[in-house]
Structures are given as structure tokens and as C-alpha cells.
Design an enzyme around this catalytic site. Structure first.
Site, PDB file in Angstrom:
ATOM      1  N   GLU A   1       3.646  -3.793   5.855  1.00  0.00           N
ATOM      2  CA  GLU A   1       3.890  -2.459   6.050  1.00  0.00           C
ATOM      3  C   GLU A   1       4.567  -2.281   7.337  1.00  0.00           C
ATOM      4  OE1 GLU A   1       5.681  -0.834   3.594  1.00  0.00           O
ATOM      5  OE2 GLU A   1       4.378  -2.635   2.046  1.00  0.00           O
TER       6      GLU A   1
ATOM      7  N   TRP B   1       7.064  -4.186   8.155  1.00  0.00           N
ATOM      8  CA  TRP B   1       8.234  -3.571   7.854  1.00  0.00           C
ATOM      9  C   TRP B   1       8.915  -2.884   9.653  1.00  0.00           C
ATOM     10  CZ3 TRP B   1      12.474  -4.953   4.776  1.00  0.00           C
ATOM     11  CH2 TRP B   1      12.044  -5.743   3.768  1.00  0.00           C
TER      12      TRP B   1
ATOM     13  N   TRP C   1      32.608   5.442   0.185  1.00  0.00           N
ATOM     14  CA  TRP C   1      31.612   6.380   0.423  1.00  0.00           C
ATOM     15  C   TRP C   1      32.361   8.089   0.572  1.00  0.00           C
ATOM     16  CZ3 TRP C   1      26.827   4.411  -0.872  1.00  0.00           C
ATOM     17  CH2 TRP C   1      26.625   2.615  -0.007  1.00  0.00           C
TER      18      TRP C   1
ATOM     19  N   ASN D   1       7.274   7.377   0.618  1.00  0.00           N
ATOM     20  CA  ASN D   1       7.656   6.599   0.494  1.00  0.00           C
ATOM     21  C   ASN D   1       8.396   6.034  -0.749  1.00  0.00           C
ATOM     22  OD1 ASN D   1       9.255   3.629   2.052  1.00  0.00           O
ATOM     23  ND2 ASN D   1       7.403   3.706   0.564  1.00  0.00           N
TER      24      ASN D   1
ATOM     25  N   TRP E   1      25.241   6.803   2.698  1.00  0.00           N
ATOM     26  CA  TRP E   1      24.074   6.989   2.715  1.00  0.00           C
ATOM     27  C   TRP E   1      23.717   7.003   4.599  1.00  0.00           C
ATOM     28  CZ3 TRP E   1      23.108   4.150   7.504  1.00  0.00           C
ATOM     29  CH2 TRP E   1      24.237   3.223   8.231  1.00  0.00           C
TER      30      TRP E   1
ATOM     31  N   TRP F   1      17.170   3.774   4.857  1.00  0.00           N
ATOM     32  CA  TRP F   1      18.800   3.918   4.555  1.00  0.00           C
ATOM     33  C   TRP F   1      20.437   2.418   3.614  1.00  0.00           C
ATOM     34  CZ3 TRP F   1      19.501   8.186   1.961  1.00  0.00           C
ATOM     35  CH2 TRP F   1      18.567   9.264   1.719  1.00  0.00           C
TER      36      TRP F   1
HETATM   37  P1  FAD Z   1       2.292   3.435   5.236  1.00  0.00           P
HETATM   38  O1  FAD Z   1       2.429   3.046   3.429  1.00  0.00           O
HETATM   39  O2  FAD Z   1       0.165   4.012   5.209  1.00  0.00           O
HETATM   40  O3  FAD Z   1       2.486   2.549   6.379  1.00  0.00           O
HETATM   41  C1  FAD Z   1       2.321   1.944   7.368  1.00  0.00           C
HETATM   42  C2  FAD Z   1       3.188   2.041   8.326  1.00  0.00           C
HETATM   43  O4  FAD Z   1       4.075   0.900   7.962  1.00  0.00           O
HETATM   44  C3  FAD Z   1       4.423   4.046   8.112  1.00  0.00           C
HETATM   45  O5  FAD Z   1       3.459   4.537   9.535  1.00  0.00           O
HETATM   46  C4  FAD Z   1       5.046   3.086   8.650  1.00  0.00           C
HETATM   47  O6  FAD Z   1       5.678   2.730  10.404  1.00  0.00           O
HETATM   48  C5  FAD Z   1       5.498   0.715   8.464  1.00  0.00           C
HETATM   49  N1  FAD Z   1       6.631   1.279   7.155  1.00  0.00           N
HETATM   50  C6  FAD Z   1       5.393   1.695   6.219  1.00  0.00           C
HETATM   51  N2  FAD Z   1       6.897   1.597   4.898  1.00  0.00           N
HETATM   52  C7  FAD Z   1       7.939   0.935   5.877  1.00  0.00           C
HETATM   53  C8  FAD Z   1       8.704   0.730   5.841  1.00  0.00           C
HETATM   54  N3  FAD Z   1       9.692   0.502   4.420  1.00  0.00           N
HETATM   55  N4  FAD Z   1      10.132   0.709   6.481  1.00  0.00           N
HETATM   56  C9  FAD Z   1       9.490   0.397   7.660  1.00  0.00           C
HETATM   57  N5  FAD Z   1       8.252   0.711   7.881  1.00  0.00           N
HETATM   58  C10 FAD Z   1       7.536   0.965   6.647  1.00  0.00           C
HETATM   59  N6  FAD Z   1       9.810   5.468   7.823  1.00  0.00           N
HETATM   60  C11 FAD Z   1       9.615   6.174   9.819  1.00  0.00           C
HETATM   61  O7  FAD Z   1       8.224   5.911   9.682  1.00  0.00           O
HETATM   62  N7  FAD Z   1      10.667   6.877  10.439  1.00  0.00           N
HETATM   63  C12 FAD Z   1      11.681   7.367   9.055  1.00  0.00           C
HETATM   64  O8  FAD Z   1      12.461   7.799  10.226  1.00  0.00           O
HETATM   65  C13 FAD Z   1      12.015   6.563   7.886  1.00  0.00           C
HETATM   66  N8  FAD Z   1      12.691   6.442   6.916  1.00  0.00           N
HETATM   67  C14 FAD Z   1      13.290   6.133   5.761  1.00  0.00           C
HETATM   68  C15 FAD Z   1      14.125   6.771   4.884  1.00  0.00           C
HETATM   69  C16 FAD Z   1      14.154   6.273   3.937  1.00  0.00           C
HETATM   70  C17 FAD Z   1      15.393   6.341   2.850  1.00  0.00           C
HETATM   71  C18 FAD Z   1      12.958   5.389   3.149  1.00  0.00           C
HETATM   72  C19 FAD Z   1      13.060   4.844   2.203  1.00  0.00           C
HETATM   73  C20 FAD Z   1      11.932   5.205   4.162  1.00  0.00           C
HETATM   74  C21 FAD Z   1      12.042   5.832   5.447  1.00  0.00           C
HETATM   75  N9  FAD Z   1      10.559   4.726   6.298  1.00  0.00           N
HETATM   76  C22 FAD Z   1      10.452   5.825   7.381  1.00  0.00           C
HETATM   77  C23 FAD Z   1       9.646   4.245   6.140  1.00  0.00           C
HETATM   78  C24 FAD Z   1       8.507   4.697   5.091  1.00  0.00           C
HETATM   79  O9  FAD Z   1       8.893   5.994   3.917  1.00  0.00           O
HETATM   80  C25 FAD Z   1       7.683   5.523   6.098  1.00  0.00           C
HETATM   81  O10 FAD Z   1       7.034   5.025   6.771  1.00  0.00           O
HETATM   82  C26 FAD Z   1       6.369   6.113   5.144  1.00  0.00           C
HETATM   83  O11 FAD Z   1       6.277   6.095   4.725  1.00  0.00           O
HETATM   84  C27 FAD Z   1       5.679   6.474   6.247  1.00  0.00           C
HETATM   85  O12 FAD Z   1       3.553   7.134   5.728  1.00  0.00           O
HETATM   86  P2  FAD Z   1       2.907   6.016   5.999  1.00  0.00           P
HETATM   87  O13 FAD Z   1       2.445   6.121   7.252  1.00  0.00           O
HETATM   88  O14 FAD Z   1       1.798   6.442   4.867  1.00  0.00           O
HETATM   89  O15 FAD Z   1       3.216   4.938   5.395  1.00  0.00           O
END
Ligand code: FAD
Length: 478
Positions: free
Chosen positions: A279, A282, A310, A345, A363, A386
């Protein structure tokens, strides 16, 4: 004029630990001036929820700097001018910062380098906010990765053991008599105070980030692969995203701590730790994409989507924003976002799919709303995700994979506890009916005090019809 003063320009690296720019300045110079510059006219305006976070994060950074014998200086204006002025004022011979990779910041850094060079001030910039520099991750043919799996594989190989720079104990003091504004004078907090939900839900700053990481490693990491999709759980995910975005903790610190812990684990638990590291990759992938495709926040990476019809907004947008769509998991997510500045997420994916494919809205409209309301709003992660949900990005979810919000709710919030927390008017409904209250028998509704269409909205669209319409539009593209 002293030759031994350096300015450390803080941006999204609001921490003392693993801060290369700060560590180098502290090692090499007699005087160090930690500086934050607020530029209200910056090309990319930060969103309202992020401003609240930034205010508290700056206060926390200032407190940490004071504990280390220094303090944070604050100025407002164009960083090119401010850095030039303040280096003249203090006789600084160097300005150090940690690199940012967003298009506008890259351009700004170039202007700053040119301006400092013309004044014979050293511009020192360091790797800071990513695990790997975007130019380090390229395919064998020297083109950027567009698919996540090979990107992650090559990143795992390159990363190995990650080195962390420790927190400096005592910092050199700043030169005397330098003018500074207060953090309050930056006016980051809203004048009409709506921000209690954010400050109640979060502890902000470097110490809080380190505590969150420790708590997650203790309580969440081992089962992350299973729990990361369950929004009702407190420790199912790390909630590190806003801390990471503002650089209160570096991805290297997280990577190092998690890989250390993984060495003690085996089987499914070690595999869970690897899923978590992926993650983090990602996050890297999104920054890598933004670096190579700077128009990602505005334009679809897959050009055929230029012709998708759109709708930038329609009569349903407000219901989505307010969490009043009549689809409980969507409404719970949108209200969690509004109240706390963050959304789980799995639910981000559900509400995103709903906006784009059930409501037919662009989007970019969702991206903008998230930009303003998320405390972790991040240009690269927000735009990549997005585009991922819309199906128009690199390695995106195929457009035809359209989430059914009701079955997603049943699958990932089976007891309905997440919905109960954020949609309290449904709290008394049994799990069997909480995902589709309009279908519940009259006596169940009466007992739970729910009147669909009155105390809670009826679904604003018919999912099957909306899905078919989206698929028709998609087929026309091809
Ligand atoms: P955890 O599950 O604990 O993951 C650890 C870290 O991994 C996160 O803090 C994050 O930095 C990274 N990560 C995890 N999933 C993703 C992912 N899909 N894409 C990129 N990095 C990821 N994340 C943001 O930080 N900023 C945003 O503006 C953002 N916008 C999003 C918009 C949409 C439509 C979606 C579907 C996802 C978005 N995310 C964004 C990704 C993700 O949802 C969040 O990073 C995550 O929910 C943060 O919670 P966590 O720190 O507990 O994640």
C-alpha cells in the site's frame, strides 16, 4: 555577514526525525533558521480541511523545535522572494529543503535555485518524501512504469534495508533579530469554526504520527490483509495518511519499522505486513505517475475517455456531498469525511464509483470535493485514485466493474456498525435491513423509528438502471 547560517525551508516535511535537509544543516552550520512560508497565491491552493491540519501541525513542529533549542519562523509571500530576502537579511550562505515532486513545486524549486544561485547562496535539496526518487523507478527501456505490479516488484528489490536519519538532539540556534509572523497570523483556521470534528478525531504532529505507527504495528499489522477492508474497525488500517501527507512521518520511517517487525513474523502475519508495504508503494506509484504525467489531476491518462459524456454536476451532487443518497454505506462514508476529514479506503472506492457510475458525474468533481474535505488530500494520491475508480487511469479498475453499493455494504460492513456510527438515524435497524432500509418490513421500520423518505432518504437512483446507462456510455466509447 556570517558564512555559517543555513535556512531550512519546511513544506510537507513537518518533522525533525528522518529530515535530511534539517540534519545536514544542523551538522554543517553554526546557525540554522527553520522557516515555513505560507503563500496564499500559490498555484495549488490547499483545501479547507488540510489547512486546519496544517495549522496544528505547524504548532506541533514549533513545539518540537523549541524542545530542541530552536523555533519555527513563519513568513508569508512568494517563496522565491521570501527566501532571497531572508537569506540577505540573515547573511545565510545556504538554503536547504527536502524535494517535492508535484509539478508546481518542481517549477518553484527551479526558480528558487536560479534566484539563490544569482545571489551566490547554496541551494541544497534532499530526498525526503518518497521511498525512491521518481527518476529512479524506470523500466529497462527507460520509460515510466504504468502498471503497479512490476513497479512494486522493482521497488521491493531496490529498497532492501532503508536507512533512517535520527532526530537531532539539540539544534543550532537561529540568528538573532529575525522577524517572524505567528502561526495564527497565517489564518489557516476557518473564521466560522466548523473544525471541531477534525480536532476531536485526530492527534496532529510528529509525536502523534509516531504513536499511530506504533499502535498500528501492535494492533493492526498482523491481520491487515483481512481487516483493511472493514471500515467499522478502529485499527484495521493505520490512519497514517494525513501524517504522511504533511511529512510528520516519512515513508522511510514506516517502511523501516514495518520491515523490522515483519522479520519477527511468519506465514499469514508476515504476508499481511507485505500487503501493507505494498500500500505504501501505491503511494509511491501515484507520485511517480504525477511526476511523469503532470496533467494527471486534470486529464484522463487514457485518452479514449476524453469522449466520455461526463456531467460536471447534476441535481444529485449535493445529496452525495451531504451523505443523503439513500444508500447507507455511501452516506456513512460521505458523513465520515465531512465530520472527521478522512474516509476509509474501501468506502472511498464505493462512494467514488457511486458518484461516477451511478450518478454519471465527472471524476474531477469528486476529486475537487475530496481535495477540499480530506485532511490527507494529496495531489498525486487523490488524482491517481479518482482516475483508478473512473477506469481512465494507469492500471485502473476496468470501467465495467461497477460496485453495487448495497452489496458492498453487506460484504464489508456486515453488522452495519460503520453505518450505525455515521448514519445514526438508522442505528436501531437490524443488520439484515440496515443496508437497504426501504426494503425492510413495516414493523421492523416502525420499531427502529425509521421512515424511508422521511427520516432517511429513499435511494436517489435505481442502481440497476444507472449501471446500465453507464455501461451504454462506455460501450459507445469503444
Ligand atoms: P493504510 O491502509 O493504513 O495504508 C497505509 C498508507 O499507504 C496510506 O496512508 C497511504 O499513504 C498509502 N495508501 C494506501 N492505499 C493507497 C491507495 N489506494 N493509493 C495511494 N496510496 C495508498 N490517499 C491519500 O493519502 N490522499 C488522498 O487524497 C487520497 N484520495 C483518494 C481518493 C480516492 C477516490 C480513493 C479511492 C483513495 C484515495 N486515497 C488517498 C488512498 C487511500 O484511500 C488512503 O491513502 C487511505 O485510505 C489512507 O488511510 P490509511 O493511512 O489508514 O491507509
Amino acid at each position: 555577514m556570517s558564512k555559517s547560517t543555513a535556512i531550512v525551508w519546511f513544506r510537507n516535511d513537518l518533522r525533525l526525525a528522518d529530515n535530511l535537509a534539517l540534519a545536514e544543516a544542523a551538522k554543517e552550520f553554526d546557525k540554522v533558521l527553520p522557516l515555513f512560508i505560507w503563500w496564499p497565491k500559490a498555484q495549488v491552493h490547499i483545501g479547507s480541511a488540510s489547512k486546519v491540519w496544517l495549522h496544528h501541525s505547524l504548532l506541533s513542529l514549533d513545539a518540537s523545535l523549541q524542545n530542541a533549542g530552536s523555533r519555527l519562523f513563519v513568513r508569508t509571500g512568494n517563496p522565491v522572494k521570501v527566501l532571497k530576502e531572508i537569506s540577505k537579511e540573515t547573511g545565510a550562505s545556504a538554503v536547504f529543503w527536502n524535494r517535492s515532486y508535484e509539478p508546481a513545486e518542481l517549477q518553484l524549486e527551479d526558480e528558487i535555485k536560479a534566484s539563490l544561485n544569482s545571489s551566490r547562496v547554496l541551494a541544497g535539496h534532499f530526498a525526503g518524501n518518497l521511498l525512491l526518487e521518481p527518476w529512479e523507478a524506470r523500466k529497462k527501456n527507460n520509460t515510466p512504469y504504468l502498471v503497479f505490479t512490476p513497479f512494486a516488484k522493482s521497488s521491493f528489490e531496490k529498497l532492501g534495508q532503508v536507512h533512517i536519519v535520527s532526530k537531532p538532539g539539540n539544534l543550532p540556534t537561529a540568528p538573532r533579530g529575525v522577524r517572524t509572523g505567528t502561526i495564527g497570523s497565517l489564518e489557516l483556521l476557518p473564521t466560522v469554526r466548523w473544525d471541531n470534528g477534525i480536532t476531536d478525531a485526530w492527534q496532529i504532529g510528529e509525536d502523534a504520527a509516531e504513536r499511530s505507527l506504533r499502535r498500528f504495528i501492535k494492533n493492526g499489522l498482523r491481520n491487515y490483509d483481512e481487516t483493511r477492508n472493514l471500515p467499522a474497525l478502529d485499527d484495521g488500517v493505520s490512519r497514517l495518511s494525513p501524517h504522511l501527507h504533511f511529512g510528520e512521518i516519512s515513508p522511510r520511517q514506516i517502511w523501516a519499522a514495518v520491515t523490522r517487525e515483519r522479520e519477527k513474523l511468519s506465514g499469514k502475519e508476515a504476508a499481511s505486513a507485505t500487503v501493507f508495504l505494498k500500500e505504501l508503494l501505491w503511494r509511491e506509484f501515484s507520485h511517480h505517475l504525477l511526476y511523469h504525467f503532470p496533467t494527471m489531476p486534470e486529464l484522463e491518462l487514457r485518452e479514449e475517455f476524453d469522449y466520455y459524456p461526463w456531467d460536471s454536476a447534476n441535481e444529485y451532487l449535493r445529496a452525495w456531498q451531504k451523505g443523503l443518497t439513500g444508500f447507507p454505506i455511501v452516506d456513512a462514508g460521505m458523513r465520515q469525511l465531512w465530520q472527521t476529514g478522512w474516509m476509509h479506503n474501501r468506502v472511498r472506492m464505493i462512494v467514488g464509483s457511486f458518484l461516477i457510475k451511478d450518478l454519471g458525474i465527472d471524476w474531477r468533481t469528486g476529486e475537487e470535493w475530496f481535495w477540499d474535505t480530506l485532511v490527507d488530500a494529496d495531489l498525486a494520491q487523490n488524482s491517481m485514485n479518482w482516475q483508478w475508480v473512473a477506469g481512465c487511469g494507469a492500471d485502473a479498475s476496468p470501467f465495467f466493474r461497477i460496485f453495487n453499493p448495497t452489496s458492498q455494504g453487506k460484504k464489508f460492513d456486515p453488522e452495519g456498525n460503520y453505518i450505525r456510527k455515521y448514519v445514526p438515524e438508522l442505528a436501531k435497524l437490524p443488520a439484515k435491513w440496515i443496508h437497504a432500509p426501504q426494503d425492510a418490513p413495516a414493523e421492523v421500520l416502525q420499531k427502529a423509528g425509521v421512515a424511508p423518505g422521511d427520516t432517511y432518504p429513499l435511494p436517489i437512483v435505481d442502481h440497476a438502471t444507472a449501471r446500465a446507462e453507464s455501461l451504454r456510455n462506455y460501450k459507445r466509447l469503444r
